[in-house]
Scaffold this active site. Structure first.
Site, PDB file in Angstrom:
ATOM      1  N   CYS A   2      16.984 -38.552   7.646  1.00 34.05           N
ATOM      2  CA  CYS A   2      17.346 -39.485   6.590  1.00 34.05           C
ATOM      3  C   CYS A   2      18.690 -39.090   5.983  1.00 34.05           C
ATOM      4  CB  CYS A   2      16.329 -39.570   5.458  1.00 34.05           C
ATOM      5  SG  CYS A   2      14.692 -40.074   5.993  1.00 34.05           S
ATOM      6  N   ARG A  27      21.593 -38.922  11.131  1.00 31.81           N
ATOM      7  CA  ARG A  27      20.461 -38.257  10.482  1.00 31.81           C
ATOM      8  C   ARG A  27      19.182 -39.075  10.573  1.00 31.81           C
ATOM      9  NH1 ARG A  27      22.035 -34.071   6.978  1.00 31.81           N
ATOM     10  NH2 ARG A  27      19.945 -34.172   6.117  1.00 31.81           N
ATOM     11  N   TRP A  74      14.705 -42.046   8.762  1.00 33.69           N
ATOM     12  CA  TRP A  74      13.980 -41.565   9.946  1.00 33.69           C
ATOM     13  C   TRP A  74      12.529 -41.477   9.494  1.00 33.69           C
ATOM     14  CZ3 TRP A  74      10.872 -37.456  11.436  1.00 33.69           C
ATOM     15  CH2 TRP A  74      10.756 -37.250  12.819  1.00 33.69           C
ATOM     16  N   ASN A 100      14.963 -38.057   0.943  1.00 30.01           N
ATOM     17  CA  ASN A 100      14.931 -37.390   2.240  1.00 30.01           C
ATOM     18  C   ASN A 100      13.920 -36.258   2.131  1.00 30.01           C
ATOM     19  OD1 ASN A 100      15.447 -36.070   4.634  1.00 30.01           O
ATOM     20  ND2 ASN A 100      17.442 -35.286   4.020  1.00 30.01           N
ATOM     21  N   GLY A 101      12.925 -36.233   3.032  1.00 31.72           N
ATOM     22  CA  GLY A 101      11.922 -35.166   2.994  1.00 31.72           C
ATOM     23  C   GLY A 101      10.517 -35.740   3.064  1.00 31.72           C
ATOM     24  N   GLU A 482      18.375 -26.147  29.009  1.00 33.63           N
ATOM     25  CA  GLU A 482      19.268 -26.969  28.194  1.00 33.63           C
ATOM     26  C   GLU A 482      19.614 -28.264  28.936  1.00 33.63           C
ATOM     27  OE1 GLU A 482      19.869 -26.967  25.202  1.00 33.63           O
ATOM     28  OE2 GLU A 482      21.692 -28.119  24.958  1.00 33.63           O
ATOM     29  N   LYS A 486      18.844 -31.961  27.566  1.00 30.03           N
ATOM     30  CA  LYS A 486      19.859 -33.012  27.410  1.00 30.03           C
ATOM     31  C   LYS A 486      19.429 -34.275  28.135  1.00 30.03           C
ATOM     32  CE  LYS A 486      21.376 -31.515  24.848  1.00 30.03           C
ATOM     33  NZ  LYS A 486      21.555 -30.499  23.896  1.00 30.03           N
ATOM     34  N   GLU A 489      16.416 -36.035  26.326  1.00 31.41           N
ATOM     35  CA  GLU A 489      16.625 -36.581  24.978  1.00 31.41           C
ATOM     36  C   GLU A 489      17.583 -37.772  24.953  1.00 31.41           C
ATOM     37  OE1 GLU A 489      18.489 -34.104  21.959  1.00 31.41           O
ATOM     38  OE2 GLU A 489      19.563 -33.013  23.504  1.00 31.41           O
ATOM     39  N   HIS A 505       4.535 -21.163  41.714  1.00 30.14           N
ATOM     40  CA  HIS A 505       3.275 -20.977  40.982  1.00 30.14           C
ATOM     41  C   HIS A 505       2.751 -22.290  40.400  1.00 30.14           C
ATOM     42  CE1 HIS A 505       3.602 -16.682  41.458  1.00 30.14           C
ATOM     43  NE2 HIS A 505       4.857 -16.739  41.016  1.00 30.14           N
ATOM     44  N   LYS A 604      19.599 -35.801  13.854  1.00 35.47           N
ATOM     45  CA  LYS A 604      20.436 -34.627  14.080  1.00 35.47           C
ATOM     46  C   LYS A 604      19.909 -33.391  13.358  1.00 35.47           C
ATOM     47  CE  LYS A 604      24.187 -32.597  15.549  1.00 35.47           C
ATOM     48  NZ  LYS A 604      24.173 -32.235  16.974  1.00 35.47           N
TER      49      LYS A 604
HETATM   50  O1  M6R Z   1      20.559 -27.559  13.483  1.00 36.67           O
HETATM   51  P1  M6R Z   1      19.731 -26.748  14.424  1.00 36.67           P
HETATM   52  O2  M6R Z   1      20.541 -26.030  15.451  1.00 36.67           O
HETATM   53  O3  M6R Z   1      18.825 -25.791  13.700  1.00 36.67           O
HETATM   54  O4  M6R Z   1      18.829 -27.789  15.185  1.00 36.67           O
HETATM   55  C1  M6R Z   1      17.827 -27.367  16.061  1.00 36.67           C
HETATM   56  C2  M6R Z   1      17.440 -28.486  16.984  1.00 36.67           C
HETATM   57  O5  M6R Z   1      16.922 -29.567  16.274  1.00 36.67           O
HETATM   58  C3  M6R Z   1      18.636 -28.969  17.804  1.00 36.67           C
HETATM   59  O6  M6R Z   1      19.219 -27.907  18.488  1.00 36.67           O
HETATM   60  C4  M6R Z   1      18.211 -30.046  18.827  1.00 36.67           C
HETATM   61  O7  M6R Z   1      17.329 -29.508  19.766  1.00 36.67           O
HETATM   62  C5  M6R Z   1      19.441 -30.579  19.507  1.00 36.67           C
HETATM   63  N1  M6R Z   1      20.139 -31.484  18.649  1.00 36.67           N
HETATM   64  C6  M6R Z   1      19.124 -31.229  20.811  1.00 36.67           C
HETATM   65  O8  M6R Z   1      20.280 -31.588  21.479  1.00 36.67           O
END
Ligand code: M6R
Length: 609
Positions: A2, A27, A74, A100-101, A482, A486, A489, A505, A604
């Site tokens: 948010c 956000r 969000w 927000n929260g 990673e 990517k 997501e 395995h 984010k």
């Molecule tokens: O702000 P942060 O690094 O603590 O965020 C952690 C995760 O939410 C963040 O790395 C998330 O997995 C990525 N945006 C994915 O690409």
């Protein structure tokens, strides 16, 4: 999660609020709303969908106001819909709130308010906030907010306006961030600094349990209990150009291309080729304290966790210290060992991730040595950890982390060398060797980025698959993770990552012509093993795309596609292998028409648990 924006000043109110929302959209982006005060009346507009939908709504049904607040959502409690979109209001429509929260005790408060005659219209937890403020309102908004916030359990950052106590926006924070920008005869409030940069770089950061009263004549702050607080503005170094797309189609692509510079910036001023030294006195932990650590625990989420996994190899190989790595969301509930000789490192791009912050607080409670590796100065995690190692990636707008991953790896490599230096684990020549390797990397990254078209072409052959396997071994297993993260997501293609040796395995059962495998295969100590893994996939009719600097002939006989990377020291190969996997995911997602910068269901900065 948010985004909140508010404005009091001379500029066109709706334009400022809309522009701010656009910069906060990463956000949260499932619904949005705005409330302005005009001649003592509150006027609202809310829509389901993105900020563009709100913009349309304001075009077809324009409003004008003297000051106001706005929100991009969000969803946590209550599905995305117009009625659940913020701002929410009290019974009479005199008080409106953006939030927000999560209010954890909202059901109990709601029942009590209903018993007292309040009427609710939405499924949200937020709606109890204006009603609780209404309950306490006796003509002074900040006093009512001060009383209301003491009844709320959970995490919240709120902005409130009231038609019965005009010319003020009251903000409060317990958990998610809230900042106030001080411009020339104007104030902008926001849940993060990006929307403020077009107006000012002088920013006041609210701390937990603080309230701010923003008026045309000035701002004042107090604690939740009403004690006045002196707070000073801090000047931030980020500038507005950093948050523009700069000609790229997506922020994610721009940010991938920024990685050579980000690495240079993160190394800058911290290494000395003459002495073969790393200078990190800035982190705020004494050398003598670092000298006595015998164990490191890294705690993080998502991409930051994957960077931590790579950091483990750097720290163990270079500094010779055993490293454990844990998900913050798990660690916070664990009976962990309060080891006085351990350094607890919290990695976070935003510095606001709720789980990472909560885990940090658990460790602080036991009075242990903590350090943040973070991209946002003055964020909660940097304020609370004892030591801070800043990554200099600049603002990252794409929801998918890319350049901050590189910046985190760079910072962790520096930290490993710094600790090795303090603990005298290697001589000057050895350190210098590593430093020179690190310095070469940005240029090698540029070589990869200059051949982006070949990576795009490779990716476009894979756009119609529904599943993917990613394999890597040793320091590149985290890169496989990673890469899979990517891809899933941003393109919504199912992808799993495994260390190559684990395939037999179980996951090998999945391999067939419909399940391609991306193999991270730089020439290193495990390349022969990785080549065997590739053969195992090919023997089961799987298609293989490899990221590698292995001899062309040897590899091209075995795999269907090779994405080449330059030669690199084996320990640091993730700096190079990460870039093709990011681009591979990007081009697949972009070609499939996915919303690359704002993938569905994500936000984010994950400021709720
Ligand atoms: O702000 P942060 O690094 O603590 O965020 C952690 C995760 O939410 C963040 O790395 C998330 O997995 C990525 N945006 C994915 O690409």
């Amino acid at each position: 999660m948010c985004g909140i924006i508010g404005y009091i000043g001379q500029k066109d109110l709706c334009s400022v609020l809309l522009d701010g929302l656009k910069k906060l959209e990463y956000r949260g982006y499932d619904s949005a709303g705005i409330a302005v005060i005009q001649g003592g009346e509150i006027i609202k507009r809310r829509v389901k969908g993105k900020i563009s939908a709100l913009e349309q709504e304001l075009k077809s049904s324009p409003i004008r106001g003297e000051y106001g607040i706005a929100h991009t959502r969000w969803a946590t409690h209550g599905r995305p819909s117009e009625e659940n979109a913020h701002p929410h209001q009290d019974c009479k429509g005199n008080i409106v709130v953006v939030h927000n929260g999560i209010i954890e005790n909202y059901l109990q408060l709601k029942q009590e308010l209903i018993n007292q005659g309040h009427r609710f219209n939405t499924e949200t937890d937020t709606e109890i906030i204006p009603h609780t403020i209404e309950k306490h309102f006796r003509g002074n908004l900040e006093q009512a907010v001060g009383k209301a916030v003491q009844e709320l359990k959970g995490a919240f950052a709120i902005a409130v306006v009231c038609s019965q106590d005009r010319n003020k926006v009251v903000v409060a924070r317990k958990g998610p961030p809230m900042v106030v920008g001080i411009g020339k005869n104007e104030y902008i409030i926001s849940s993060d600094i990006n929307p403020l940069l077009n107006h000012t770089r002088d920013i006041v950061f609210l701390q937990d349990r603080e309230i701010g009263v923003v008026q045309p004549t000035g701002i004042r702050f107090s604690s939740f209990s009403g004690k006045p607080l002196e707070k000073k503005a801090e000047r931030v170094s980020w500038n507005p150009v950093m948050i523009e797309k700069g000609g790229y189609k997506h922020f994610m692509l721009k940010e991938i291309f920024e990685q050579p510079q980000v690495m240079r910036d993160t190394l800058k001023g911290r290494i000395s080729l003459d002495e073969g030294d790393v200078h990190l006195d800035e982190i705020g932990i004494l050398k003598k304290d670092l000298n006595q650590i015998s164990r490191i625990v890294i705690i993080a989420c998502g991409t930051s966790f994957n960077a931590g996994l790579i950091g483990k190899y750097f720290l163990e190989t270079i500094a010779g210290i055993p490293v454990e790595i844990e998900y913050a969301s798990e660690y916070r509930y664990k009976d962990f060992i309060a080891d006085q000789n351990a350094l607890f490192i919290f990695i976070s791009q935003s510095g606001e991730t709720a789980d990472t912050l909560a885990a940090l607080r658990e460790v602080i409670k036991k009075d242990l040595m903590t350090m943040a590796v973070c991209n946002v100065k003055n964020s909660s995690i940097t304020r609370e950890a004892k030591g801070v190692l800043l990554t200099h990636a600049g603002p990252e707008i794409g929801v998918a982390a890319t350049k901050t991953f590189t910046a985190q790896m760079s910072a962790l490599a520096l930290l490993a060398l710094y600790i090795a230096q303090i603990k005298k684990k290697m001589n000057k020549e050895q350190r210098l060797g590593y430093i020179q390797e690190l310095q070469r990397i940005p240029h090698q990254m540029e070589n990869i980025l200059n051949k982006v078209r070949s990576i795009e072409a490779a990716a476009l052959d894979f756009i119609s698959y529904s599943h993917f396997l990613y394999l890597g071994r040793w320091v590149n297993y985290p890169v496989a993770r990673e890469g899979a993260l990517k891809l899933k997501e941003i393109s919504y293609i199912h992808a799993e990552a495994y260390p190559g040796g684990e395939m037999k395995h179980g996951p090998i059962a999945l391999i067939d012509e419909k399940m391609p495998t991306m193999v991270i295969a730089p020439r290193d100590r495990v390349i022969d093993k990785v080549l065997s893994n590739i053969s195992e996939v090919k023997a089961r009719l799987g298609t293989v795309v490899a990221v590698s600097n292995q001899d062309q002939k040897e590899l091209s006989d075995k795999v269907d596609k090779v994405i080449n990377i330059p030669e690199i020291h084996e320990l640091f190969s993730p700096f190079l292998t990460a870039i093709p996997v990011q681009l591979f995911a990007y081009y697949i997602a972009a070609e499939r028409g996915a919303d690359v910068d704002q993938p569905r269901n994500l936000a984010k900065s994950v400021t709720v648990e």
